[in-house]
Design a protein around this motif. Structure first.
Motif, short mmCIF file in Angstrom:
data_model
loop_
_atom_site.label_atom_id
_atom_site.label_comp_id
_atom_site.label_asym_id
_atom_site.label_seq_id
_atom_site.Cartn_x
_atom_site.Cartn_y
_atom_site.Cartn_z
N ALA A 456 -123.29 -47.15 -33.84
CA ALA A 456 -123.69 -45.85 -33.30
C ALA A 456 -124.44 -46.01 -31.99
CB ALA A 456 -124.54 -45.10 -34.32
N ALA A 457 -125.34 -46.99 -31.93
CA ALA A 457 -126.09 -47.23 -30.69
C ALA A 457 -125.16 -47.66 -29.57
CB ALA A 457 -127.16 -48.27 -30.95
N ALA A 458 -124.18 -48.52 -29.90
CA ALA A 458 -123.23 -48.99 -28.88
C ALA A 458 -122.38 -47.83 -28.37
CB ALA A 458 -122.34 -50.09 -29.46
N PHE A 459 -122.00 -46.93 -29.27
CA PHE A 459 -121.20 -45.77 -28.86
C PHE A 459 -122.01 -44.87 -27.96
CE2 PHE A 459 -118.43 -42.16 -29.08
CZ PHE A 459 -117.19 -42.64 -29.46
N ALA A 460 -123.28 -44.63 -28.32
CA ALA A 460 -124.14 -43.80 -27.48
C ALA A 460 -124.33 -44.42 -26.10
CB ALA A 460 -125.48 -43.59 -28.16
N ASP A 461 -124.46 -45.75 -26.06
CA ASP A 461 -124.59 -46.44 -24.76
C ASP A 461 -123.34 -46.25 -23.92
OD1 ASP A 461 -127.10 -47.32 -25.43
OD2 ASP A 461 -126.46 -49.35 -25.99
N GLU A 462 -122.18 -46.31 -24.55
CA GLU A 462 -120.92 -46.13 -23.84
C GLU A 462 -120.86 -44.74 -23.21
OE1 GLU A 462 -116.77 -47.21 -22.83
OE2 GLU A 462 -118.57 -48.36 -23.37
N LEU A 463 -121.26 -43.73 -23.96
CA LEU A 463 -121.23 -42.37 -23.44
C LEU A 463 -122.28 -42.17 -22.35
CD1 LEU A 463 -120.74 -40.33 -26.75
CD2 LEU A 463 -119.00 -41.18 -25.17
N ALA A 464 -123.38 -42.89 -22.45
CA ALA A 464 -124.44 -42.74 -21.45
C ALA A 464 -123.99 -43.19 -20.07
CB ALA A 464 -125.68 -43.54 -21.88
N SER A 465 -122.93 -44.02 -20.02
CA SER A 465 -122.46 -44.53 -18.72
C SER A 465 -121.90 -43.42 -17.83
CB SER A 465 -121.39 -45.61 -18.93
OG SER A 465 -120.26 -45.07 -19.60
N SER A 466 -121.58 -42.26 -18.41
CA SER A 466 -121.08 -41.14 -17.61
C SER A 466 -122.03 -39.94 -17.66
CB SER A 466 -119.68 -40.73 -18.07
OG SER A 466 -119.68 -40.41 -19.45
N ALA A 467 -123.23 -40.14 -18.19
CA ALA A 467 -124.19 -39.03 -18.30
C ALA A 467 -124.51 -38.46 -16.92
CB ALA A 467 -125.46 -39.51 -18.99
N ALA A 469 -122.56 -36.61 -15.10
CA ALA A 469 -121.38 -36.31 -14.28
C ALA A 469 -120.74 -34.98 -14.65
CB ALA A 469 -120.35 -37.43 -14.43
N SER A 470 -121.03 -34.48 -15.84
CA SER A 470 -120.44 -33.21 -16.29
C SER A 470 -121.39 -32.55 -17.26
CB SER A 470 -119.09 -33.44 -16.97
OG SER A 470 -118.66 -32.30 -17.68
N SER A 471 -121.84 -31.36 -16.94
CA SER A 471 -122.76 -30.66 -17.85
C SER A 471 -122.06 -30.29 -19.15
CB SER A 471 -123.31 -29.41 -17.16
OG SER A 471 -122.27 -28.54 -16.76
N LEU A 472 -120.75 -29.95 -19.06
CA LEU A 472 -119.99 -29.65 -20.28
C LEU A 472 -119.98 -30.85 -21.22
CD1 LEU A 472 -116.75 -27.68 -19.26
CD2 LEU A 472 -118.56 -26.93 -20.82
N LEU A 473 -119.69 -32.01 -20.66
CA LEU A 473 -119.65 -33.20 -21.50
C LEU A 473 -121.04 -33.56 -22.02
CD1 LEU A 473 -118.25 -35.60 -22.78
CD2 LEU A 473 -118.43 -36.81 -20.59
N ASP A 474 -122.06 -33.45 -21.18
CA ASP A 474 -123.41 -33.77 -21.63
C ASP A 474 -123.81 -32.92 -22.83
OD1 ASP A 474 -123.63 -35.64 -19.64
OD2 ASP A 474 -124.82 -34.39 -18.30
N SER A 475 -123.50 -31.63 -22.78
CA SER A 475 -123.83 -30.74 -23.90
C SER A 475 -123.05 -31.13 -25.15
CB SER A 475 -123.54 -29.29 -23.52
OG SER A 475 -124.33 -28.87 -22.45
N HIS A 476 -121.77 -31.47 -24.95
CA HIS A 476 -120.94 -31.88 -26.09
C HIS A 476 -121.47 -33.17 -26.71
CE1 HIS A 476 -117.35 -32.64 -28.51
NE2 HIS A 476 -117.35 -33.88 -28.02
N VAL A 477 -121.85 -34.13 -25.89
CA VAL A 477 -122.37 -35.41 -26.39
C VAL A 477 -123.66 -35.17 -27.17
CG1 VAL A 477 -123.42 -37.60 -25.68
CG2 VAL A 477 -121.27 -36.85 -24.64
N ARG A 531 -110.63 -28.84 -22.79
CA ARG A 531 -110.90 -29.25 -24.16
C ARG A 531 -112.32 -28.94 -24.64
NH1 ARG A 531 -106.88 -31.06 -21.85
NH2 ARG A 531 -105.09 -32.00 -22.90
N LEU A 532 -113.24 -28.77 -23.71
CA LEU A 532 -114.62 -28.50 -24.09
C LEU A 532 -115.16 -27.20 -23.49
CD1 LEU A 532 -116.12 -32.10 -23.63
CD2 LEU A 532 -115.19 -31.08 -25.71
#
Length: 556
Positions: A456-467, A469-477, A531-532
């Motif tokens: 779970a921590a590794a997955f969150a780190d992966e998503l943080a690499s694009s934090a 860049a998109s408010s839509l994605l940030d809210s979804h994450v 999609r979001l």
């Protein structure tokens, strides 16, 4: 009246106009700009020349003709020879052997194991996708052979003899003994009463001494029964003491050159996957050899399963590429209502959306492959434990609808067997069912969170690499990771009821993050909005206002 030897006149009613030519004799790698860019981005630029050669091969008229022929002329079980001797063989059309021979020659099976340099897993994944794009059935034994190495390499009593054969780039369809220099490996896990619950299997293995066991039982699905050996799960016993579920290696030909007992009962009459045989088999005095430790069968096959699930993602993405390529080709070569179809705004939006779906799936597949590189760090291993079932769940479920929408782009032609998209439509569901259907995979996402908290921590780190860049994605994450944390400590039944929601949310976050990092910014934003976004639609072709759909289509 004499025509004076002139060529017969084509009747005016039978002139063929406004139909695109056969999409053939293309370099399927070079014309696929998103794939070529991703291969370089994920560390396999050195493979460009080989991939271009493979692209020309699979795009050739002869290869495409073989692909069609291998699916029209399905395998046939030959249980007995003419004299009544039991042979238990499967007969294939020669076209199938040509296809799989080319795939093996180019390392679509085990090249990443044979030459584990940086980027090898990505190059192998791209090769696998190019072959599966045109003929998917042969990819089953290719994938299983690739994955089986992970389970075999830790058992030297098997690996010393068999590993050189698995890494070979020769292909020989004959069932021979130890003199055969190459080999393919299949699997026989599923039983009638158990299905995905492999622990409910009743096949029994009695210890014979050393690493050998005598098997009695059945398997309801045996993939690629013409393979040289199989990984089989059985309840083993030694001296009357039960060991539990154990993984065994079952060769078709025993070391003393005698054929093992491997009774093919019948071939499955499948909805798709017609070029590849799947069968029911019976074991009665069959000899198998231990892999791993007695009673640790699931542990022995877990890395193998991760790799076959990866190939389900790659195979689905390959199918999406075929669907996009055929749909765009048709739309560029056919006019209606005064314009080419590709220039009709409604059609352009559908084609662009299908292309975005493919690119996100392809990027996901290559990123997963990168996590399986030989030098993968601990973080990569943790990430792949969660990212693989997440991606397998979502992408493979998207495959059938994607194929259908592309088939509709061809109109009536798409619904005929003269074009490949009907075959693709029937093929895509197997990727969602094989190696765990939807509920099984969604529950495995929960198991990954429980058994490997680092995932779970590794997955969150992966998503943080694009934090950012998109408010839509940030809210979804934020929403999805909050759900992940809640389900990690929830009651088992509550977590299971929400497992699909979590898998979907994680998969979309993963794909969107990859698109932001590797696709053109307008394309990534269109994917995320469709999609979001608040105005997203349930069908393909509903893109955010202002999307340059024509530019997306042109890139693909």
């Amino acid at each position: 009246m004499s025509t004076g030897g002139a060529a017969p006149r084509t009747p005016a009613t039978h002139r063929v106009e406004n139909q695109p030519p056969w999409r053939v004799d293309l370099d399927e790698y070079s014309v696929n700009a998103p794939l070529a860019e991703a291969v370089r981005a994920f560390g396999a630029a050195w493979a460009d020349d080989e991939l271009r050669e493979t692209g020309r091969l699979v795009g050739s008229a002869s290869f495409q003709s073989d692909a069609e022929r291998a699916n029209v002329h399905s395998p046939v079980a030959r249980v007995h020879d003419r004299w009544g001797n039991r042979i238990d063989e499967v007969e294939y059309d020669p076209s199938y052997h040509r296809i799989i021979g080319e795939a093996v020659a180019r390392g679509a099976h085990t090249s990443a194991w044979a030459d584990p340099r940086p980027g090898a897993a990505v190059a192998r994944a791209a090769t696998f996708m190019l072959f599966a794009q045109v003929e998917p059935g042969h990819a089953c034994p290719v994938s299983m052979t690739h994955a089986a190495v992970a389970s075999i390499e830790g058992s030297p009593w098997i690996a010393d003899e068999w590993m050189p054969r698995l890494l070979s780039r020769e292909y020989d369809p004959r069932l021979l003994g130890r003199h055969k220099r190459s080999a393919l490996v299949g699997m026989a896990m599923t039983e009638k009463q158990g299905g995905s619950d492999v622990r409910a299997g009743t096949t029994v293995g009695e210890a014979m001494g050393g690493h050998a066991y005598e098997l009695t039982g059945h398997k309801w699905f045996c993939s690629a029964p013409m393979s040289d050996a199989f990984l089989v799960l059985a309840q083993t016993r030694d001296g009357g003491v039960d060991d539990g579920l154990t993984c065994l290696f079952v060769p078709r030909v025993l070391p003393h050159e005698v054929r093992n007992v491997f009774r093919i009962q019948r071939l499955k009459d499948k909805v798709g996957n017609r070029s590849n045989a799947s069968s029911e088999v019976e074991f009665d005095g069959t000899v198998g050899f231990l892999l791993g430790e007695p009673g640790r069968g699931v542990r022995t096959i877990i890395e193998m399963v991760q790799r076959t699930r990866l190939d389900c993602v790659l195979g689905t993405a390959a199918g999406m590429r075929q669907s996009v390529a055929e749909a765009v080709w048709h739309a560029r070569g056919r006019a209606a209502f005064g314009r080419l179809l590709v220039d009709q705004p409604a059609m352009t939006s559908v084609l662009a959306d299908l292309a975005l779906e493919y690119e996100a799936a392809m990027l996901t597949g290559l990123r997963l492959a990168q996590l399986f590189e030989a030098d993968a760090a601990d973080r990569d291993i943790a990430l792949r434990r969660l990212a693989t079932p997440v991606s397998k769940y979502w992408i493979c479920k998207r495959g059938p609808h994607h194929a259908y929408e592309a088939m509709e782009c061809l109109g009536g032609n798409g619904y005929t067997e003269s074009f490949p998209l009907g075959r693709r439509y029937r093929e895509q569901p197997v990727m969602a069912i094989w190696e765990g259907s939807g509920n099984v995979i969604a529950l495995d996402v929960l198991r990954a969170l429980t058994r490997d908290p680092d995932s779970a921590a590794a997955f969150a780190d992966e998503l943080a690499s694009s934090a950012g860049a998109s408010s839509l994605l940030d809210s979804h994450v934020d929403r999805t990771l909050a759900l992940l944390r809640r389900l990690s400590s929830a009651d088992a039944d509550e977590a299971a009821a929400q497992a699909r929601r979590l898998a979907e949310g994680l998969a979309l976050a993963f794909q969107a993050s990859l698109m932001l990092r590797h696709a053109p910014t307008p394309d990534a934003e269109a994917f995320i909005g469709a999609r979001l976004g608040e105005d997203r639609g349930a069908q393909y072709g509903v893109l955010p206002t202002g999307t340059d759909a024509a530019a997306i289509v042109a890139r693909h």
